[in-house]
Motif scaffolding. Structure first.
Motif, PDB file in Angstrom:
ATOM      1  N   VAL A  13       0.872  -1.171   0.000  1.00  0.00           N
ATOM      2  CA  VAL A  13       0.000   0.000   0.000  1.00  0.00           C
ATOM      3  C   VAL A  13       0.907   1.219   0.000  1.00  0.00           C
ATOM      4  O   VAL A  13       1.655   1.452   0.948  1.00  0.00           O
ATOM      5  N   TRP A  14       0.844   1.973  -1.095  1.00  0.00           N
ATOM      6  CA  TRP A  14       1.684   3.164  -1.245  1.00  0.00           C
ATOM      7  C   TRP A  14       1.071   4.356  -0.514  1.00  0.00           C
ATOM      8  O   TRP A  14       1.727   5.015   0.270  1.00  0.00           O
ATOM      9  N   GLN A  15      -0.188   4.625  -0.790  1.00  0.00           N
ATOM     10  CA  GLN A  15      -0.878   5.716  -0.108  1.00  0.00           C
ATOM     11  C   GLN A  15      -2.319   5.321   0.161  1.00  0.00           C
ATOM     12  O   GLN A  15      -2.915   4.560  -0.607  1.00  0.00           O
ATOM     13  N   ILE A  16      -2.832   5.857   1.246  1.00  0.00           N
ATOM     14  CA  ILE A  16      -4.250   5.709   1.551  1.00  0.00           C
ATOM     15  C   ILE A  16      -4.697   7.047   2.142  1.00  0.00           C
ATOM     16  O   ILE A  16      -4.026   7.595   3.021  1.00  0.00           O
ATOM     17  N   ALA A  17      -5.786   7.573   1.600  1.00  0.00           N
ATOM     18  CA  ALA A  17      -6.253   8.884   2.061  1.00  0.00           C
ATOM     19  C   ALA A  17      -7.760   8.975   1.924  1.00  0.00           C
ATOM     20  O   ALA A  17      -8.360   8.371   1.031  1.00  0.00           O
ATOM     21  N   VAL A  18      -8.343   9.770   2.818  1.00  0.00           N
ATOM     22  CA  VAL A  18      -9.786   9.959   2.855  1.00  0.00           C
ATOM     23  C   VAL A  18     -10.047  11.440   3.082  1.00  0.00           C
ATOM     24  O   VAL A  18      -9.363  12.085   3.888  1.00  0.00           O
ATOM     25  N   ASP A  19     -11.039  11.987   2.366  1.00  0.00           N
ATOM     26  CA  ASP A  19     -11.474  13.371   2.597  1.00  0.00           C
ATOM     27  C   ASP A  19     -11.779  13.585   4.074  1.00  0.00           C
ATOM     28  O   ASP A  19     -12.267  12.675   4.757  1.00  0.00           O
ATOM     29  N   ARG A  20     -11.548  14.787   4.529  1.00  0.00           N
ATOM     30  CA  ARG A  20     -11.812  15.107   5.948  1.00  0.00           C
ATOM     31  C   ARG A  20     -13.216  14.719   6.392  1.00  0.00           C
ATOM     32  O   ARG A  20     -13.406  14.199   7.483  1.00  0.00           O
ATOM     33  N   GLY A  21     -14.219  14.954   5.565  1.00  0.00           N
ATOM     34  CA  GLY A  21     -15.603  14.646   5.926  1.00  0.00           C
ATOM     35  C   GLY A  21     -15.907  13.166   6.053  1.00  0.00           C
ATOM     36  O   GLY A  21     -16.922  12.784   6.621  1.00  0.00           O
ATOM     37  N   GLN A  22     -15.036  12.321   5.539  1.00  0.00           N
ATOM     38  CA  GLN A  22     -15.232  10.872   5.612  1.00  0.00           C
ATOM     39  C   GLN A  22     -14.394  10.214   6.706  1.00  0.00           C
ATOM     40  O   GLN A  22     -14.524   9.016   6.934  1.00  0.00           O
ATOM     41  N   ARG A  23     -13.538  10.963   7.355  1.00  0.00           N
ATOM     42  CA  ARG A  23     -12.642  10.372   8.356  1.00  0.00           C
ATOM     43  C   ARG A  23     -13.404   9.935   9.596  1.00  0.00           C
ATOM     44  O   ARG A  23     -14.465  10.452   9.900  1.00  0.00           O
ATOM     45  N   ARG A  24     -12.843   8.932  10.245  1.00  0.00           N
ATOM     46  CA  ARG A  24     -13.408   8.363  11.482  1.00  0.00           C
ATOM     47  C   ARG A  24     -14.767   7.708  11.254  1.00  0.00           C
ATOM     48  O   ARG A  24     -15.589   7.621  12.152  1.00  0.00           O
ATOM     49  N   ARG A  25     -15.016   7.274  10.009  1.00  0.00           N
ATOM     50  CA  ARG A  25     -16.262   6.583   9.684  1.00  0.00           C
ATOM     51  C   ARG A  25     -15.991   5.175   9.157  1.00  0.00           C
ATOM     52  O   ARG A  25     -16.892   4.525   8.661  1.00  0.00           O
ATOM     53  N   GLY A  26     -14.733   4.736   9.201  1.00  0.00           N
ATOM     54  CA  GLY A  26     -14.388   3.395   8.733  1.00  0.00           C
ATOM     55  C   GLY A  26     -14.115   3.305   7.242  1.00  0.00           C
ATOM     56  O   GLY A  26     -13.985   2.213   6.709  1.00  0.00           O
ATOM     57  N   THR A  27     -14.000   4.444   6.569  1.00  0.00           N
ATOM     58  CA  THR A  27     -13.812   4.445   5.121  1.00  0.00           C
ATOM     59  C   THR A  27     -12.475   3.827   4.726  1.00  0.00           C
ATOM     60  O   THR A  27     -12.410   3.012   3.801  1.00  0.00           O
ATOM     61  N   ALA A  28     -11.409   4.199   5.410  1.00  0.00           N
ATOM     62  CA  ALA A  28     -10.085   3.641   5.085  1.00  0.00           C
ATOM     63  C   ALA A  28     -10.076   2.131   5.304  1.00  0.00           C
ATOM     64  O   ALA A  28      -9.572   1.376   4.463  1.00  0.00           O
ATOM     65  N   SER A  29     -10.656   1.677   6.397  1.00  0.00           N
ATOM     66  CA  SER A  29     -10.727   0.233   6.669  1.00  0.00           C
ATOM     67  C   SER A  29     -11.543  -0.488   5.601  1.00  0.00           C
ATOM     68  O   SER A  29     -11.164  -1.567   5.142  1.00  0.00           O
ATOM     69  N   ALA A  30     -12.656   0.115   5.206  1.00  0.00           N
ATOM     70  CA  ALA A  30     -13.507  -0.501   4.177  1.00  0.00           C
ATOM     71  C   ALA A  30     -12.753  -0.636   2.856  1.00  0.00           C
ATOM     72  O   ALA A  30     -12.857  -1.667   2.177  1.00  0.00           O
ATOM     73  N   MET A  31     -11.992   0.395   2.491  1.00  0.00           N
ATOM     74  CA  MET A  31     -11.219   0.317   1.248  1.00  0.00           C
ATOM     75  C   MET A  31     -10.158  -0.780   1.319  1.00  0.00           C
ATOM     76  O   MET A  31     -10.001  -1.564   0.377  1.00  0.00           O
ATOM     77  N   LEU A  32      -9.429  -0.856   2.432  1.00  0.00           N
ATOM     78  CA  LEU A  32      -8.397  -1.892   2.586  1.00  0.00           C
ATOM     79  C   LEU A  32      -9.016  -3.282   2.563  1.00  0.00           C
ATOM     80  O   LEU A  32      -8.482  -4.200   1.916  1.00  0.00           O
ATOM     81  N   ASP A  33     -10.118  -3.451   3.278  1.00  0.00           N
ATOM     82  CA  ASP A  33     -10.785  -4.758   3.304  1.00  0.00           C
ATOM     83  C   ASP A  33     -11.259  -5.159   1.908  1.00  0.00           C
ATOM     84  O   ASP A  33     -11.087  -6.308   1.493  1.00  0.00           O
TER      85      ASP A  33
END
Length: 164
Positions: free
Chosen positions: A75-95
């Motif tokens: 995984v080179w980079q992972i990023a989420v817009d501020r409005g989506q943070r702390r909602r599990g978005t990064a985890s959902a993408m990785l999964d």
């Protein structure tokens, strides 16, 4: 979380990824060109996410398979817009990404390098290993003094083997 649409990126997603990386204030931002190229050449090992079909991209993961270890997704980079943070978005993408690649039989391990000061990424990858009941090994990869500019040390997280 039910409305998120996670998809394989296209070059049209490159500008949004560059914007999200730039606004993250934590990532090393690559050139806009590199995100276009990445989504052309490494789309299969990357994902983008939007809140619903047709909406703007609100997050991305860029990854590649290591040439010397093709069963390893880096995984080179992972990023989420501020409005989506702390909602599990990064985890959902990785999964989503690892589920697709392990189902194909292509990937058995996940690697990421994380700077020593990036607490959110340390938590993200530790929780990924826990959710997938996969061993996690953490080692210093690049000490700060190797960088030609001011940069924190980078730690390598290696997770796996991952189950299909």
């Amino acid at each position: 979380m039910d409305t998120l649409v996670i998809a394989i990126p296209t070059v049209e997603d490159g500008a949004a990824a560059w914007r999200i990386a730039r606004e993250s204030q934590g990532l090393d931002v690559n050139s806009p060109y590199s995100y276009l190229l990445w989504f052309r050449d490494f789309a299969r090992t990357s994902v983008v996410v939007s809140e619903s079909a047709g909406d703007a991209t609100v997050g991305f993961v860029t990854g590649f398979r290591r040439p010397e270890q093709p069963d390893t997704l880096v995984v080179w980079q992972i990023a989420v817009d501020r409005g989506q943070r702390r909602r599990g978005t990064a985890s959902a993408m990785l999964d989503h990404l690892t589920a697709r690649l392990t189902a194909d039989g292509d990937v058995r391990h996940l690697e990421a390098t994380i700077s020593s000061d990036n607490a959110a990424s340390h938590r993200l990858f530790r929780s990924f290993a826990e959710r997938h009941t996969a061993p996690l090994k953490r080692d210093l990869l690049f000490p700060a003094e190797l960088f030609p500019d001011t940069h924190e040390a980078e730690f390598l997280y290696r997770i796996g083997p991952l189950r299909r």
